[in-house]
Design a protein around this motif. Structure first.
Motif, PDB file in Angstrom:
ATOM      1  N   LEU A 448      84.802  36.504  20.661  1.00  0.00           N
ATOM      2  CA  LEU A 448      84.659  37.910  21.034  1.00  0.00           C
ATOM      3  C   LEU A 448      84.974  38.082  22.510  1.00  0.00           C
ATOM      4  N   GLU A 449      85.680  39.147  22.833  1.00  0.00           N
ATOM      5  CA  GLU A 449      85.952  39.489  24.224  1.00  0.00           C
ATOM      6  C   GLU A 449      85.717  40.980  24.415  1.00  0.00           C
ATOM      7  N   LEU A 450      85.336  41.344  25.620  1.00  0.00           N
ATOM      8  CA  LEU A 450      85.128  42.739  25.981  1.00  0.00           C
ATOM      9  C   LEU A 450      86.136  43.106  27.062  1.00  0.00           C
ATOM     10  N   PHE A 451      86.859  44.221  26.873  1.00  0.00           N
ATOM     11  CA  PHE A 451      87.870  44.656  27.839  1.00  0.00           C
ATOM     12  C   PHE A 451      87.585  46.090  28.273  1.00  0.00           C
ATOM     13  N   PHE A 452      87.621  46.315  29.584  1.00  0.00           N
ATOM     14  CA  PHE A 452      87.402  47.675  30.095  1.00  0.00           C
ATOM     15  C   PHE A 452      88.260  47.875  31.335  1.00  0.00           C
ATOM     16  N   LEU A 453      89.042  48.944  31.309  1.00  0.00           N
ATOM     17  CA  LEU A 453      89.934  49.262  32.422  1.00  0.00           C
ATOM     18  C   LEU A 453      89.192  50.120  33.427  1.00  0.00           C
ATOM     19  N   ASN A 454      89.265  49.741  34.705  1.00  0.00           N
ATOM     20  CA  ASN A 454      88.522  50.459  35.733  1.00  0.00           C
ATOM     21  C   ASN A 454      89.359  50.620  36.988  1.00  0.00           C
ATOM     22  N   VAL A 455      88.866  51.442  37.901  1.00  0.00           N
ATOM     23  CA  VAL A 455      89.574  51.663  39.156  1.00  0.00           C
ATOM     24  C   VAL A 455      89.418  50.454  40.077  1.00  0.00           C
ATOM     25  N   VAL A 456      88.270  49.792  40.016  1.00  0.00           N
ATOM     26  CA  VAL A 456      88.016  48.568  40.775  1.00  0.00           C
ATOM     27  C   VAL A 456      88.112  47.380  39.816  1.00  0.00           C
ATOM     28  N   PRO A 457      88.207  46.138  40.317  1.00  0.00           N
ATOM     29  CA  PRO A 457      88.227  44.981  39.420  1.00  0.00           C
ATOM     30  C   PRO A 457      87.004  44.977  38.500  1.00  0.00           C
ATOM     31  N   GLN A 458      87.233  44.672  37.239  1.00  0.00           N
ATOM     32  CA  GLN A 458      86.164  44.665  36.239  1.00  0.00           C
ATOM     33  C   GLN A 458      86.048  43.278  35.640  1.00  0.00           C
ATOM     34  N   ILE A 459      84.839  42.705  35.681  1.00  0.00           N
ATOM     35  CA  ILE A 459      84.560  41.394  35.082  1.00  0.00           C
ATOM     36  C   ILE A 459      83.589  41.600  33.932  1.00  0.00           C
ATOM     37  N   ASP A 460      83.991  41.172  32.736  1.00  0.00           N
ATOM     38  CA  ASP A 460      83.161  41.313  31.544  1.00  0.00           C
ATOM     39  C   ASP A 460      82.879  39.940  30.949  1.00  0.00           C
ATOM     40  N   LEU A 461      81.596  39.611  30.825  1.00  0.00           N
ATOM     41  CA  LEU A 461      81.157  38.348  30.232  1.00  0.00           C
ATOM     42  C   LEU A 461      80.427  38.651  28.934  1.00  0.00           C
ATOM     43  N   LEU A 462      80.655  37.841  27.909  1.00  0.00           N
ATOM     44  CA  LEU A 462      80.069  38.109  26.600  1.00  0.00           C
ATOM     45  C   LEU A 462      79.804  36.783  25.891  1.00  0.00           C
ATOM     46  N   SER A 463      78.599  36.619  25.361  1.00  0.00           N
ATOM     47  CA  SER A 463      78.263  35.405  24.619  1.00  0.00           C
ATOM     48  C   SER A 463      78.336  35.672  23.125  1.00  0.00           C
ATOM     49  N   TYR A 464      78.801  34.673  22.388  1.00  0.00           N
ATOM     50  CA  TYR A 464      78.897  34.803  20.932  1.00  0.00           C
ATOM     51  C   TYR A 464      78.845  33.415  20.292  1.00  0.00           C
ATOM     52  N   ALA A 465      77.957  33.257  19.332  1.00  0.00           N
ATOM     53  CA  ALA A 465      77.846  32.026  18.533  1.00  0.00           C
ATOM     54  C   ALA A 465      77.755  30.781  19.412  1.00  0.00           C
ATOM     55  N   GLY A 466      76.947  30.863  20.465  1.00  0.00           N
ATOM     56  CA  GLY A 466      76.714  29.692  21.307  1.00  0.00           C
ATOM     57  C   GLY A 466      77.772  29.430  22.354  1.00  0.00           C
ATOM     58  N   THR A 467      78.728  30.343  22.531  1.00  0.00           N
ATOM     59  CA  THR A 467      79.797  30.166  23.518  1.00  0.00           C
ATOM     60  C   THR A 467      79.894  31.404  24.390  1.00  0.00           C
ATOM     61  N   LEU A 468      80.165  31.183  25.671  1.00  0.00           N
ATOM     62  CA  LEU A 468      80.308  32.276  26.616  1.00  0.00           C
ATOM     63  C   LEU A 468      81.791  32.511  26.901  1.00  0.00           C
ATOM     64  N   TYR A 469      82.218  33.752  26.743  1.00  0.00           N
ATOM     65  CA  TYR A 469      83.597  34.152  27.032  1.00  0.00           C
ATOM     66  C   TYR A 469      83.590  35.151  28.177  1.00  0.00           C
ATOM     67  N   GLY A 470      84.725  35.291  28.832  1.00  0.00           N
ATOM     68  CA  GLY A 470      84.785  36.241  29.931  1.00  0.00           C
ATOM     69  C   GLY A 470      86.195  36.460  30.416  1.00  0.00           C
ATOM     70  N   ASN A 471      86.403  37.573  31.129  1.00  0.00           N
ATOM     71  CA  ASN A 471      87.712  37.896  31.678  1.00  0.00           C
ATOM     72  C   ASN A 471      87.553  38.812  32.877  1.00  0.00           C
ATOM     73  N   ILE A 472      88.610  38.895  33.647  1.00  0.00           N
ATOM     74  CA  ILE A 472      88.669  39.827  34.765  1.00  0.00           C
ATOM     75  C   ILE A 472      89.955  40.637  34.639  1.00  0.00           C
ATOM     76  N   ILE A 473      89.834  41.956  34.797  1.00  0.00           N
ATOM     77  CA  ILE A 473      90.996  42.848  34.819  1.00  0.00           C
ATOM     78  C   ILE A 473      91.112  43.385  36.239  1.00  0.00           C
ATOM     79  N   TYR A 474      92.256  43.166  36.871  1.00  0.00           N
ATOM     80  CA  TYR A 474      92.408  43.456  38.294  1.00  0.00           C
ATOM     81  C   TYR A 474      93.844  43.891  38.583  1.00  0.00           C
ATOM     82  N   ASP A 475      94.069  44.301  39.833  1.00  0.00           N
ATOM     83  CA  ASP A 475      95.395  44.705  40.286  1.00  0.00           C
ATOM     84  C   ASP A 475      96.113  43.477  40.858  1.00  0.00           C
ATOM     85  N   PRO A 476      97.147  42.957  40.163  1.00  0.00           N
ATOM     86  CA  PRO A 476      97.824  41.741  40.650  1.00  0.00           C
ATOM     87  C   PRO A 476      98.614  41.961  41.936  1.00  0.00           C
ATOM     88  N   ILE A 477      98.896  43.216  42.256  1.00  0.00           N
ATOM     89  CA  ILE A 477      99.608  43.483  43.511  1.00  0.00           C
ATOM     90  C   ILE A 477      98.681  43.261  44.700  1.00  0.00           C
TER      91      ILE A 477
END
Length: 517
Positions: A448-477
């Protein structure tokens, strides 16, 4: 509401009631007309009496017509009004000059073997959601939600995308470009299937509900592999949680913090938070996934450091940002601040009702400060989170949203959001998911992953079935080399802490951290 596997006809009840009103009107007019005629003939009344009878008949007919019109008006009225926060999510959080993206919560479900068929999605997910709450079946509009003006089918809320591009690229194209149009004659949610990547996106506009509400909804449409209903222990605990009565000094301090947050000092200008001439969404975004981590490993770090899982994860993000900021040049900016906005869902009266009952709380995660050891950074974060847990700030923030900002012109609320977000470096969320593997539409998913687009960098962490997942959505420029450095520095932060706490880190984290060193 009448549903079957392929069609939805939301006019069924409305048409039946309108037909009933039409028949009642005809019967009423016929009765009044017969009564008037009978009286005129039976008693040989004068012309004046006939006129009165006619006027009574016309008056009765007019009353019935007015009653029908009033009834029709009632039928077409809003079925549910917006809360201030939900309406803000619908119309936009920021001033139009920010060009902010729509507030859409995206849940990425990765299937173990194969993706469910369209019929399985319709029968086991879409129909269930349509029946769950009016916000899933009706149309958002000014003032609240209404019945659609024309019928739609359940399969209209399902679409499939075929692409050979990397799934990160496809996901970003969807969440950046596919917003729910305001004139869309469909509810503001959908399921997007990426069969080539064995995944789907459950997309819900934030006006439907906050994170805690949607977690509860998600629990209702999935099952454990043993076909049991899912009920998140953490969600249940949050539902029952009650605020401890704070002291008067604490309430005064929290009130001051809330009122002055929009005029507080800006976060330090760093590599992660570069100086901006104008706070505006650039339209350029990239997603980078953090390495998955066993939840038992995080809990071992927690036990050895007398902290919480949330503290460990906040430490990892803090250390990652610090290392990113100092990767090009040393920093002695111990007086600078790096704050994260933390969405905090608050207890609500009913667990089944969709609502936006949350507030954004500011927390300095010490990412601009240097510490002699990783344990010192962790303990500094523990002090911050402990203070937040016992503080009434989130409740006071929500009270001001609903009772002060809601009474002011809309542009003032949007400007307040602008002032707050422009002073912070990121938004950070940590969502606890199901503790065991589950089915969606009778198919097992293993990530499972959670994604949310924001004006500032957004970091979303989510645990599922004993494992922690996460991502960061940011401006690569603005944030250079993020696709390489963020996963490496996240791994390095955990490995370094493990060595200080005498905990054996996972081999894949050690290798990834070593690639940076």
């Amino acid at each position: 509401l009448y549903c079957n596997r392929t069609n939805i006809n939301i006019f069924y009840i409305l048409q039946r009631e309108r037909e009933r009103d039409r028949r009642n009107t005809q019967i009423y007019l016929k009765m009044t007309s017969n009564t008037a005629t009978s009286n005129a003939v039976g008693t040989n009344t004068t012309t004046t009496t006939n006129v009165i009878a006619a006027l009574v008949t016309v008056a009765a007919a007019a009353a019935v017509i007015l009653m029908i019109r009033k009834n029709k008006k009632k039928k077409s009225s809003l079925k549910r009004s917006w809360s201030f926060t939900a309406n803000t999510m619908r119309t936009g959080v920021f001033p139009s000059s920010v060009n902010a993206p729509a507030t859409i919560i995206n849940i990425g479900v990765y299937f173990e073997k194969e993706v469910p068929s369209d019929d399985e999605f319709i029968k086991n997910v879409i129909v269930k959601l349509l029946q769950y709450d009016d916000r899933f079946s009706m149309i958002p509009t000014d003032g609240g939600i209404r019945l659609p003006t024309k019928p739609y089918r359940a399969k209209d809320l399902l679409r499939t995308i075929v692409s050979k591009e990397e799934h990160e690229t496809v996901i970003m194209k969807i969440i950046m470009n596919d917003e729910f149009e305001k004139d869309r004659e469909l509810p503001w949610w959908e399921i997007v299937v990426l069969r080539g990547h064995k995944m789907c996106l459950l997309r819900f506009h934030h006006s439907i509900g906050d994170g805690l509400s949607l977690v509860k909804v998600f629990d209702g449409i999935i099952q454990t592999t043993s076909s049991n209903r899912v009920e998140s222990k953490v969600t249940a605990a949050l539902m029952k949680r009650k605020m401890v009565m704070p002291s008067i000094p604490s309430m005064l301090q929290s009130t001051w913090d809330v009122l002055t947050l929009g005029v507080s000092q800006h976060d330090a200008t760093t590599r992660f938070h570069p100086k901006q001439t104008k706070f505006k969404y650039s339209g350029s975004r990239k997603i980078v996934f953090f390495p998955k981590v066993s939840l038992s490993y995080i809990k071992e770090l927690k036990s050895k450091s007398d902290s919480s899982v949330n503290d460990i994860l906040t430490y990892a993000i803090s250390q990652m940002i610090y290392n990113y900021n100092t990767s090009t040049q040393p920093s002695n900016t111990n007086q600078y601040q790096c704050r994260a906005l933390l969405p905090m869902s608050l207890p609500r009266s009913s667990s089944s009702t969709l609502t936006n009952h949350f507030s954004m709380v500011s927390a300095d995660i010490s990412a601009c400060r240097s510490f002699k050891t990783r344990k010192e950074r962790l303990q500094d974060i523990v002090q911050t989170t402990t203070k937040l847990k016992s503080s009434p700030t989130a409740y006071i923030q929500l009270w001001f949203q609903n009772n002060l900002l809601s009474k002011l012109p809309a542009f003032l609320g949007k400007q307040t959001a602008f002032d707050i977000f422009s002073r912070h470096s990121l938004v950070l969320t940590n969502v606890p998911g199901p503790e065991t593997k589950c089915h969606l539409a009778n198919h097992t998913f293993d990530r499972l992953e959670l994604f949310f687009l924001n004006v500032v960098p957004q970091i979303d962490l989510l645990s599922y079935a004993g494992t922690l997942y996460g991502n960061i959505i940011y401006d690569p420029i603005e944030l250079k080399e993020g696709d390489t450095l963020f996963p490496q520095l996240y791994a390095k932060a955990l490995v370094d802490l493990s060595r200080e706490l005498d905990v054996e880190p996972p081999e894949h984290l050690v290798k990834l951290a070593a690639s940076y060193e």
